[in-house]
Scaffold this motif. Structure first.
Motif, short mmCIF file in Angstrom:
data_model
loop_
_atom_site.label_atom_id
_atom_site.label_comp_id
_atom_site.label_asym_id
_atom_site.label_seq_id
_atom_site.Cartn_x
_atom_site.Cartn_y
_atom_site.Cartn_z
N ALA B 293 0.59 -1.34 0.00
CA ALA B 293 0.04 -0.07 0.17
C ALA B 293 0.66 1.42 0.24
O ALA B 293 0.40 2.33 -0.45
CB ALA B 293 -0.93 -0.40 1.11
N ASP B 294 2.27 1.23 0.32
CA ASP B 294 2.93 1.88 0.95
C ASP B 294 4.20 2.39 -0.62
O ASP B 294 4.56 3.03 -0.25
CB ASP B 294 3.63 2.08 1.87
CG ASP B 294 5.14 1.70 1.70
OD1 ASP B 294 4.78 0.44 0.56
OD2 ASP B 294 5.65 0.84 2.66
N GLY B 295 3.42 1.51 -1.40
CA GLY B 295 4.38 1.83 -3.07
C GLY B 295 4.87 0.44 -3.01
O GLY B 295 5.52 0.73 -4.41
N SER B 296 5.70 0.10 -2.44
CA SER B 296 7.16 -0.54 -2.24
C SER B 296 6.78 -2.17 -2.49
O SER B 296 5.61 -2.12 -2.52
CB SER B 296 7.75 -0.47 -0.70
OG SER B 296 6.70 -1.29 0.05
N SER B 297 7.83 -2.55 -3.19
CA SER B 297 7.37 -3.58 -3.86
C SER B 297 8.91 -4.44 -3.39
O SER B 297 9.46 -3.78 -4.09
CB SER B 297 6.68 -3.53 -5.44
OG SER B 297 8.28 -2.33 -6.32
N GLU B 298 8.35 -5.91 -4.08
CA GLU B 298 9.46 -6.79 -4.49
C GLU B 298 8.58 -8.16 -5.13
O GLU B 298 7.37 -8.02 -4.83
CB GLU B 298 10.04 -7.21 -2.70
CG GLU B 298 9.01 -7.72 -1.63
CD GLU B 298 8.23 -7.45 -1.32
OE1 GLU B 298 8.80 -6.25 -0.79
OE2 GLU B 298 6.81 -8.14 -0.76
N GLU B 299 10.17 -8.34 -5.76
CA GLU B 299 9.50 -10.11 -6.49
C GLU B 299 9.23 -11.25 -5.03
O GLU B 299 10.07 -11.21 -4.30
CB GLU B 299 10.86 -10.12 -7.20
CG GLU B 299 11.00 -8.85 -8.08
CD GLU B 299 12.17 -9.58 -9.13
OE1 GLU B 299 13.18 -9.89 -8.76
OE2 GLU B 299 11.58 -10.36 -10.43
N LEU B 300 7.72 -11.97 -5.54
CA LEU B 300 7.67 -13.35 -5.80
C LEU B 300 9.19 -13.95 -5.38
O LEU B 300 10.21 -14.06 -6.56
CB LEU B 300 6.78 -13.85 -5.74
CG LEU B 300 5.75 -13.36 -5.11
CD1 LEU B 300 4.44 -14.51 -5.94
CD2 LEU B 300 5.69 -13.45 -3.33
N GLU B 301 9.87 -15.03 -4.35
CA GLU B 301 11.21 -15.73 -4.31
C GLU B 301 10.28 -16.79 -5.85
O GLU B 301 9.60 -17.28 -6.23
CB GLU B 301 11.17 -16.50 -3.20
CG GLU B 301 10.16 -17.40 -3.12
CD GLU B 301 10.14 -18.36 -1.54
OE1 GLU B 301 10.82 -19.35 -0.94
OE2 GLU B 301 9.93 -17.74 -0.38
N LEU B 302 12.05 -17.19 -5.75
CA LEU B 302 11.98 -18.30 -6.99
C LEU B 302 12.26 -19.85 -6.78
O LEU B 302 12.34 -19.52 -5.49
CB LEU B 302 13.09 -18.50 -7.47
CG LEU B 302 13.62 -17.28 -8.68
CD1 LEU B 302 14.48 -17.19 -9.70
CD2 LEU B 302 12.07 -17.46 -9.86
N THR B 303 11.18 -20.37 -6.61
CA THR B 303 10.49 -21.88 -5.86
C THR B 303 11.47 -23.12 -6.46
O THR B 303 11.05 -23.84 -6.47
CB THR B 303 9.74 -22.54 -5.68
OG1 THR B 303 9.44 -22.28 -7.23
CG2 THR B 303 8.43 -21.26 -5.22
N GLY B 304 12.50 -22.57 -7.10
CA GLY B 304 13.92 -23.08 -7.55
C GLY B 304 13.33 -24.77 -9.05
O GLY B 304 14.33 -25.30 -9.32
N GLY B 305 12.26 -24.09 -9.60
CA GLY B 305 11.14 -24.35 -10.83
C GLY B 305 11.69 -24.49 -11.82
O GLY B 305 13.13 -23.98 -12.14
#
Lengths: 112, 398
Positions: B293-305
């Motif tokens: 909501a504050d505008g910050s963001s991050e990628e979801l982790e890779l799961t070794g696929g």
């Protein structure tokens, strides 16, 4: 995009330059097949000058790795730039194709 | 009549090519029938005759299968030069050869300018006439072959348009209304038929299966692979449950018949609106972005696929993320982050993240449309090389 083949004591090194995407992936496939011929004992793809590779290009790398694998010819990659490295990591292809930091390491691992 | 002569008569009655000779000289018909008799009997040429331009036009209307008009220039009622202008209106597929007096360059120039294919001079040298006719017919055959292949291309183009419509029609265009969250997705194909897809699948206990995928390469083969991947994924999502197991099953099915080494990168997650937990498995796809909501963001982790279809019997990993009220998850394909402008610069993940730094609250639809709009503006006049797909999951504010 351009592929240049060099021989190092029975190991064939294919140097790939430029960008590979769906517009030239067929040409990429043809050039790799021409470079590899039938007699290479091991293959190293030097991607140091490869600026970009799309999924269409990854498909060609996978196809070549599978074809060589059927002939028991080992294949590895080396000298990947940051963006290309991350394409291989995200797609998971670094789990099925050996990637080396530089050509010396790749050639050493190829047994020469 | 013997069998042989009756067969010959049948061939002569149905010649390979028909030539209309236009001349006011009555002797010419007899002469041509005599000098060309072998080709007439063998069925290669058939001849029709007209005494002037008017009669010639009437013949052309009556016999639409005439291939060549061989015409004199000076004739009563309608001369050969006028006839040349009229022929395309009756049949544009006809080639004309003009017969002129030796050295009459002015009329020959006029005839060629009016579309005559070639000319012969009087008195007619029949060997030369034969060469001229054969050359004209060869040209006509090539021309007709070119037209036929153009028509095939047009037909193929139409089929591709149909394929595009079918493909677009299997993508969701309405999104489930679920308490506590909102979903939107859209795709812009780079070529007629693309290799991207996304899907929203209703599962048990109010959960939603969310998938975004990108098939290697574009065009028809990619589209067919995309269609089967999507169907397999939907089946596995409903039947199997756990995202890692869903990807493993689809991967094995795709590997059963895949000589072309095609693959599809898939991000598949199951979202439970009651707990706001997204459980996911990544099969070689760009990790989605979680925007707070504050505008910050991050990628979801890779799961070794790994991309599906590349190697059989692969064990996929799985992870979960606890989403917060107001969070937005952006699922996308590399067509977004790898879009390039005329200076060959990539749109990039940072630009995508920067779009949300203002911290403004956007609906799922507003966010997805803002992204595609930003990519379009960035790319400018640069051609779109890759499909653009964007799906958004917006967790409701508290």
């Amino acid at each position: 995009m351009n592929v240049q083949a060099e021989h190092h004591d029975g190991v064939l090194v294919a140097k790939v330059e430029g960008r590979v995407d769906s517009s030239n992936s067929q040409d990429f496939e043809r050039q790799l097949h021409e470079a590899f011929g039938d007699d290479a004992g091991a293959v190293v793809m030097d991607l140091g000058q490869l600026a970009y590779i799309s999924s269409a290009g990854l498909r060609v790398v996978l196809l070549v790795a599978k074809t060589l694998g059927q002939r028991n010819v080992g294949i590895s990659l080396c000298s990947l730039s940051g963006p290309v490295q991350s394409v291989f990591e995200i797609s998971g292809f670094n789990r099925i194709i050996q990637i080396h930091e530089n050509r010396t390491a790749a050639l050493a691992a190829a047994g020469k | 009549m013997s069998d042989r002569s009756s067969a010959r008569a049948a061939r002569a009655a149905n010649p390979d090519y028909k030539i209309l000779v236009v001349d006011d000289e009555p002797d010419l018909e007899r002469l041509i029938r005599q000098r060309m008799r072998r080709h007439i009997r063998s069925g290669r040429y058939g001849f029709e005759f007209a005494g002037n331009g008017i009669e010639a036009l009437e013949k052309l209307v009556e016999l639409p299968d005439i291939d060549i008009v061989l015409s004199d220039i000076n004739m009563p009622k309608m001369d050969g030069l006028t006839l040349l202008q009229q022929i395309p209106e009756v049949n544009s597929d006809i080639r004309s050869v003009i017969v002129s007096a030796y050295g009459d360059m002015e009329n020959i120039r006029t005839a060629m300018n009016r579309g005559a294919f070639d000319f012969v001079t009087k008195p007619i040298d029949f060997a030369d006439l034969q060469v001229t006719i054969d050359r004209t017919l060869r040209h006509l055959d090539e021309w007709r072959a070119a037209l036929a292949s153009r028509d095939k291309l047009v037909a193929l183009q139409n089929e591709l348009d149909v394929a595009t419509k079918i493909q677009q029609s299997i993508l969701p265009d309405t999104f489930p209304h679920v308490d506590g969250c909102e979903i939107f997705g859209c795709m812009e194909a780079a070529r007629n038929v693309g290799g991207d897809f996304f899907d929203v699948i209703r599962l048990d206990r109010g959960c939603l299966g969310l998938a975004v995928a990108d098939v290697s390469d574009k065009g028809v083969p990619a589209a067919l692979f995309m269609m089967s991947s999507r169907t397999l994924l939907k089946g596995a999502a409903v039947g199997v449950g756990d995202p890692a197991l869903v990807l493993a099953e689809v991967n094995d099915l795709l590997n059963e018949t895949n000589d072309a080494a095609m693959f599809v990168t898939v991000f598949y997650g199951v979202y439970d609106p009651s707990t706001r937990v997204l459980t996911f498995s990544n099969g070689g796809h760009n990790p989605p972005l979680v925007v707070h909501a504050d505008g910050s963001s991050e990628e979801l982790e890779l799961t070794g696929g790994i991309a599906l279809g590349a190697v059989p019997h692969f064990e996929y990993g799985q992870a979960s993320v606890q989403l917060q009220p107001g969070d937005l998850v952006v699922f996308f394909t590399d067509g977004v982050t790898e879009a390039i402008n005329l200076a060959n610069e990539e749109f990039g993940l940072e630009t995508l993240q920067a779009l949300f730094e203002d911290g403004e609250a956007r609906s799922a639809r507003e966010a997805a449309e803002m992204i595609l709009q930003a990519v379009r503006e960035f790319a400018g006049e640069a051609p779109q090389f890759d499909d653009l797909t964007c799906m958004t999951l917006r967790v409701a504010d508290e």
